[in-house]
Write an enzyme that holds these catalytic residues in place. Structure first.
Site, PDB file in Angstrom:
ATOM      1  N   GLU A  98      -4.443  -1.326   5.233  1.00 56.24           N
ATOM      2  CA  GLU A  98      -3.117  -0.950   4.752  1.00 56.24           C
ATOM      3  C   GLU A  98      -2.706   0.434   5.252  1.00 56.24           C
ATOM      4  O   GLU A  98      -1.547   0.647   5.602  1.00 56.24           O
ATOM      5  CB  GLU A  98      -3.068  -0.997   3.220  1.00 56.24           C
TER       6      GLU A  98
ATOM      7  N   TYR B  97       3.798   1.477  -2.002  1.00 58.35           N
ATOM      8  CA  TYR B  97       3.489   0.214  -1.342  1.00 58.35           C
ATOM      9  C   TYR B  97       1.985  -0.046  -1.285  1.00 58.35           C
ATOM     10  O   TYR B  97       1.500  -1.098  -1.706  1.00 58.35           O
ATOM     11  CB  TYR B  97       4.080   0.165   0.086  1.00 58.35           C
TER      12      TYR B  97
ATOM     13  N   ASP C  49       7.329  -3.999   0.918  1.00 58.88           N
ATOM     14  CA  ASP C  49       7.353  -3.233   2.159  1.00 58.88           C
ATOM     15  C   ASP C  49       8.646  -3.563   2.895  1.00 58.88           C
ATOM     16  O   ASP C  49       9.515  -4.251   2.364  1.00 58.88           O
ATOM     17  CB  ASP C  49       6.134  -3.584   3.018  1.00 58.88           C
TER      18      ASP C  49
ATOM     19  N   CYS D  69      11.390 -13.916   9.355  1.00 62.32           N
ATOM     20  CA  CYS D  69      12.601 -13.166   8.988  1.00 62.32           C
ATOM     21  C   CYS D  69      12.519 -11.762   9.587  1.00 62.32           C
ATOM     22  O   CYS D  69      12.546 -10.761   8.891  1.00 62.32           O
ATOM     23  CB  CYS D  69      12.728 -13.098   7.465  1.00 62.32           C
TER      24      CYS D  69
END
Length: 325
Positions: A64, A147, A165, A220
């Site tokens: 991350e 996040y 995010d 997307c």
DNA sequence: CAAACGTGGAC
DNA sequence: TGTCCAAGTTT
């Protein structure tokens, strides 16, 4: 346009039937966004190493941090070598910050390497070497913000947390709010809006969070969304209104060439390649304008990435001892 | 809260 | 070739 309001809130869940997808895995209605995304995820998720159970919470945390503003393709090899060298917080904490910065390579934003090193030390000192599971504790660690804390809680510990995010903001802005793009920041309203979409169970919610992110990352997308492959095709508010172009002013000048950031990068590249302190004269070669060069170097020192050493020399943090002749 | 903070690949 | 973009955090 409306900077004060969230793009993620404000629409109601659809009751429309998707028709084509068999979503037998849930006992509830099969048409909500979370189960639709999860069903798609089951078939289309990338096989990323930090998604394997063997990665553990530390592996998830490291991924991350590395993925903050850096694409998956560049992170993957770096993550593998990082985890091979420092398989747990204790091993990283026991090494120097300089080695962490060096191993960071060219992932960008090297302050993340420094913070990850500090994070490992904090985990050792405050949590017995175990990545904490509580949101509060995660948020208190260096380099971990809104996040990342939720991502670790959800993906490493299977908790029901809204993980918001840039991908999720964009996905929900389109599918739910019908806008072409999301706004700039993650707000409390964004978290609430995404939280409302999550299934009740921890396990399913964590899975849905991963699914939303993957959908935003693969389908997307910001530039050319692949709507014809999207499981939200029939319910997406943005598509249903003709996929209108983004409104409002285009932002961000964000140049790079000639900025302090570029000079910092050049400076740090030299220090990464050396095994110890480097003469200032060596650093002078990377950039012609002394004023900017000095400013960039001072910034690196202020950030704790670089340390001045006696005799007009500079070293990566933690390497100022200078055992080289 | 806007700005700073790296880097490389795609279009 | 230049712009846009990539799983954000910090000050």
């Amino acid at each position: 346009m409306d900077p004060a309001t969230s793009e993620l809130a404000g629409t109601e869940p659809t009751g429309t039937d998707l028709g084509s997808t068999d979503l037998a895995s849930t006992d509830l209605g099969s048409t909500d966004l979370a189960s639709t995304a999860t069903a798609w995820f089951d078939e289309n998720a990338r096989d990323l190493p930090w998604r394997h159970p063997s990665a553990g919470a530390w592996g998830v945390l490291v991924s991350e941090i590395m993925l903050q503003q850096t694409p998956v393709a560049r992170v993957e090899p770096a993550w593998r070598s990082w985890m091979a060298r420092w398989p747990d917080p204790a091993s990283l904490a026991a090494d120097t910050a300089a080695e962490a910065i060096r191993a960071w390579g060219r992932l960008g934003y090297p302050r993340r390497a420094l913070r990850l090193h500090a994070c490992a030390q904090a985990i050792v000192e405050q949590h017995g070497g175990v990545v904490p599971a509580r949101l509060e504790e995660l948020l208190a660690l260096p380099g971990i913000g809104t996040y990342t804390a939720r991502a670790v809680a959800a993906f490493a510990y299977g908790q029901r947390q809204p993980v918001v995010d840039t991908n999720v903001r964009r996905l929900i802005a389109r599918a739910v709010a019908g806008r072409a793009d999301a706004g700039p920041a993650t707000t409390v309203a964004d978290l609430d809006a995404v939280e409302a979409l999550l299934p009740a169970s921890d396990r399913l919610a964590a899975r849905a969070s991963a699914a939303f992110m993957e959908l935003g990352a693969l389908i997307c997308t910001a530039r050319s969304p692949r709507c014809h492959e999207c499981p939200f095709w029939s319910v997406c508010a943005w598509r249903l209104t003709g996929s209108p172009a983004p409104t409002g002013p285009t932002r961000r000048p964000q140049r790079y060439a000639g900025t302090d950031r570029q000079v910092r990068g050049l400076l740090l590249a030299v220090l990464r390649e050396e095994s110890g302190p480097v003469p200032a004269a060596r650093l002078d070669l990377v950039w012609p304008e002394q004023a900017q060069r000095a400013r960039a170097l001072a910034g690196l020192v202020e950030d704790g990435l670089v340390v001045p050493v006696s005799g007009h020399r500079f070293a990566l943090a933690g390497e100022e001892a200078g055992q080289h002749p």
